[in-house]
Write a protein that holds these residues in place. Structure first.
Motif: not given
Length: 130
Positions: A76-98
């Motif tokens: 959040f603080l770095k506010r980087e540019t996301l690469p084109d192949d960055a994981p989408v939120m739907a992929t990240l949320m289950p990991i976050a849940e664990r």
């Protein structure tokens, strides 16, 4: 919501207690966000309020939830540019849940998922209500 309340709620996420809170609320018949959606929302709010800082446990221990929180703050603080192949939120949320449930053993994965979600939050993406 007052800043103090955001800080309290964030602490329940960083210490891994939010998963239990969600389970109790659902058992009582309430419809509520998942722990990951709730925690990313709280972290985003702290970021937008300017109160998002790194947290550490008193004993200095790194847990999956702390690794996730640290990654989110960094992203959040770095506010980087996301690469084109960055994981989408739907992929990240289950990991976050664990990670927030303290069941993910790979702290680096928790940190990376938190980082990507932090970058996405800083760019204005909202968490899907789940």
């Amino acid at each position: 919501m007052q800043r103090e309340r955001v800080a309290q709620r964030r602490l329940s996420c960083a210490t891994g207690r939010q998963q239990d809170i969600v389970a109790r609320q659902r058992a009582a018949g309430f419809s509520t966000l998942s722990a990951s959606a709730y925690c990313v929302t709280v972290l985003t709010r702290a970021g937008r309020d300017g109160t998002l800082r790194f947290v550490t446990l008193r004993n200095g221990q790194t847990t999956p939830a702390i690794a996730f929180d640290t990654g989110f703050v960094s992203g959040f603080l770095k506010r980087e540019t996301l690469p084109d192949d960055a994981p989408v939120m739907a992929t990240l949320m289950p990991i976050a849940e664990r990670c927030l449930a303290q069941t993910e053993t790979d702290h680096d994965l928790c940190n990376a998922a938190g980082h990507m979600l932090g970058v996405r939050a800083a760019r204005g993406e909202l968490v899907p209500a789940s």
